[in-house]
Write a protein that holds these residues in place. Structure first.
Motif, short mmCIF file in Angstrom:
data_model
loop_
_atom_site.label_atom_id
_atom_site.label_comp_id
_atom_site.label_asym_id
_atom_site.label_seq_id
_atom_site.Cartn_x
_atom_site.Cartn_y
_atom_site.Cartn_z
N ARG A 1 0.87 -1.15 -0.10
CA ARG A 1 -0.12 0.15 0.03
C ARG A 1 0.95 1.34 0.02
O ARG A 1 0.58 2.27 -0.59
CB ARG A 1 -0.99 -0.07 1.17
CG ARG A 1 -1.84 -1.09 1.17
CD ARG A 1 -3.09 -0.67 1.78
NE ARG A 1 -4.23 -1.86 1.83
CZ ARG A 1 -4.86 -2.56 0.94
NH1 ARG A 1 -4.86 -1.97 -0.47
NH2 ARG A 1 -5.53 -3.35 1.07
N GLU B 1 2.51 1.52 -3.31
CA GLU B 1 1.53 2.21 -4.23
C GLU B 1 1.41 3.88 -4.26
O GLU B 1 1.40 4.51 -5.06
CB GLU B 1 -0.05 1.78 -4.22
CG GLU B 1 -0.86 2.23 -5.29
CD GLU B 1 -2.16 1.34 -5.26
OE1 GLU B 1 -3.19 1.93 -5.69
OE2 GLU B 1 -2.45 0.19 -4.56
N LYS C 1 2.10 6.63 -6.76
CA LYS C 1 1.41 7.50 -7.41
C LYS C 1 2.26 8.96 -7.26
O LYS C 1 1.83 9.97 -8.20
CB LYS C 1 0.28 7.72 -6.76
CG LYS C 1 -0.59 6.51 -6.89
CD LYS C 1 -1.83 6.31 -6.28
CE LYS C 1 -2.89 5.08 -6.73
NZ LYS C 1 -4.20 5.14 -5.71
N ILE D 1 2.57 -0.34 -9.53
CA ILE D 1 1.45 -0.34 -9.10
C ILE D 1 0.56 -1.48 -9.18
O ILE D 1 -0.11 -2.23 -8.16
CB ILE D 1 0.45 0.90 -9.33
CG1 ILE D 1 1.15 2.15 -9.00
CG2 ILE D 1 -1.01 0.88 -8.95
CD1 ILE D 1 0.65 3.37 -9.53
N ALA D 2 0.51 -1.93 -10.32
CA ALA D 2 0.13 -3.33 -10.63
C ALA D 2 0.51 -4.55 -9.77
O ALA D 2 -0.25 -5.15 -9.13
CB ALA D 2 0.37 -3.85 -11.87
N ARG E 1 -0.74 -3.99 -6.07
CA ARG E 1 -2.23 -4.70 -6.02
C ARG E 1 -2.32 -6.06 -6.19
O ARG E 1 -3.08 -6.47 -5.43
CB ARG E 1 -2.98 -3.76 -7.29
CG ARG E 1 -3.07 -2.32 -6.85
CD ARG E 1 -3.90 -1.67 -8.13
NE ARG E 1 -4.10 -0.16 -7.88
CZ ARG E 1 -4.78 0.51 -8.67
NH1 ARG E 1 -5.00 0.21 -10.02
NH2 ARG E 1 -4.74 1.91 -8.37
N ARG E 2 -1.49 -6.55 -6.99
CA ARG E 2 -1.54 -8.17 -6.87
C ARG E 2 -1.14 -8.78 -5.55
O ARG E 2 -1.83 -9.55 -5.00
CB ARG E 2 -0.68 -8.63 -8.25
CG ARG E 2 -1.12 -9.66 -8.77
CD ARG E 2 -0.09 -10.34 -10.06
NE ARG E 2 0.93 -9.31 -10.64
CZ ARG E 2 0.72 -8.34 -11.37
NH1 ARG E 2 -0.43 -7.91 -11.96
NH2 ARG E 2 1.76 -7.51 -11.85
N SER F 1 -1.57 -7.32 -2.71
CA SER F 1 -2.50 -7.08 -1.72
C SER F 1 -3.89 -7.94 -2.28
O SER F 1 -4.81 -7.81 -1.22
CB SER F 1 -2.89 -5.23 -1.92
OG SER F 1 -1.84 -4.52 -1.59
N ASP G 1 -5.78 -7.27 -4.86
CA ASP G 1 -6.78 -6.55 -5.84
C ASP G 1 -6.38 -6.86 -7.15
O ASP G 1 -5.78 -5.96 -7.80
CB ASP G 1 -6.44 -5.09 -5.38
CG ASP G 1 -7.58 -4.11 -6.34
OD1 ASP G 1 -8.37 -4.69 -6.89
OD2 ASP G 1 -7.24 -3.06 -6.13
N GLY H 1 -7.65 -4.57 -9.62
CA GLY H 1 -7.06 -3.14 -9.74
C GLY H 1 -5.67 -3.25 -10.49
O GLY H 1 -5.24 -2.51 -11.04
N ALA H 2 -5.16 -4.61 -10.47
CA ALA H 2 -3.74 -4.90 -10.93
C ALA H 2 -4.00 -4.95 -12.34
O ALA H 2 -3.04 -4.42 -13.08
CB ALA H 2 -3.38 -6.15 -10.37
N ALA I 1 -4.21 -1.38 -13.75
CA ALA I 1 -2.73 -0.87 -13.53
C ALA I 1 -1.93 -1.30 -14.85
O ALA I 1 -1.46 -0.53 -15.38
CB ALA I 1 -2.02 -0.78 -12.15
#
Length: 179
Positions: free
Chosen positions: A129, A132, A136, A156-157, A160-161, A163, A165, A168-169, A172
């Motif tokens: 997190r 990411e 950003k 970010i991808a 998210r992977r 995490s 998500d 979301g990945a 991204a």
């Protein structure tokens, strides 16, 4: 009666020696007010309004230039800290690498590359997190630098992977593919 006459004579004599009452100074009479007519305002012709400039054809504004941090080379201290941070990272000393990058960011906070490098370290420290958020921040400073934008979206991808998500990945990764 003699006394009365004598008193009357004394009074009469003292009345003759009294000073006359003071005269009040009189002001000269003011002249009668004259009837004045107000001055007549002079009128001047109004200037002609300026004619509008001739219409020019529309030309779009020039494309935005990248922010100075993306163009300017970093100061020598930032270069040295970045090199030392990379050596620390390779040796597995991630805390020391992050500390060096944070020092470099205090010197040059608008440097998108430094933010990306710190995001990579945080991802390696299993802080997806935070990684990411740092990526950003790097994106916001990257301007038109396509390569760093692509690398940030890839990071970010991955964050998210990790995490969990997955949608979301994928988003991204699509964003990274634009660059």
């Amino acid at each position: 009666m003699k006394k009365l006459i004598l008193a009357f004579l004394v009074l009469l004599q003292s009345a003759c020696t009294l000073a006359p009452p003071p005269q009040v100074a009189r002001r000269p009479a003011l002249p009668a007010p004259t009837k004045r007519t107000p001055p007549v305002a002079k009128s001047y012709p109004l200037p002609e309004p300026p004619s509008p400039p001739p219409a020019r054809p529309y030309s779009p504004p020039p494309p935005p230039s990248p922010p100075p941090a993306a163009v300017a080379s970093p100061p020598p201290a930032v270069i040295a800290l970045t090199r030392q941070a990379e050596l620390d990272r390779r040796q597995g000393n991630l805390d020391q690498a992050a500390a060096r990058l944070e020092r470099a960011l205090r010197i040059q906070p608008q440097n998108a590359e430094l933010w990306h490098s710190l995001a990579q370290i945080r991802l390696e420290q299993h802080q997806p997190r935070l990684a990411e958020e740092l990526a950003k921040k790097s994106i916001s400073l990257a301007g038109g630098a396509r390569e760093i934008l692509r690398r940030n979206w890839q990071l970010i991808a991955e964050a998210r992977r990790i995490s969990g998500d997955l949608p979301g990945a994928r988003l991204a990764e699509q964003e990274a593919g634009r660059y």
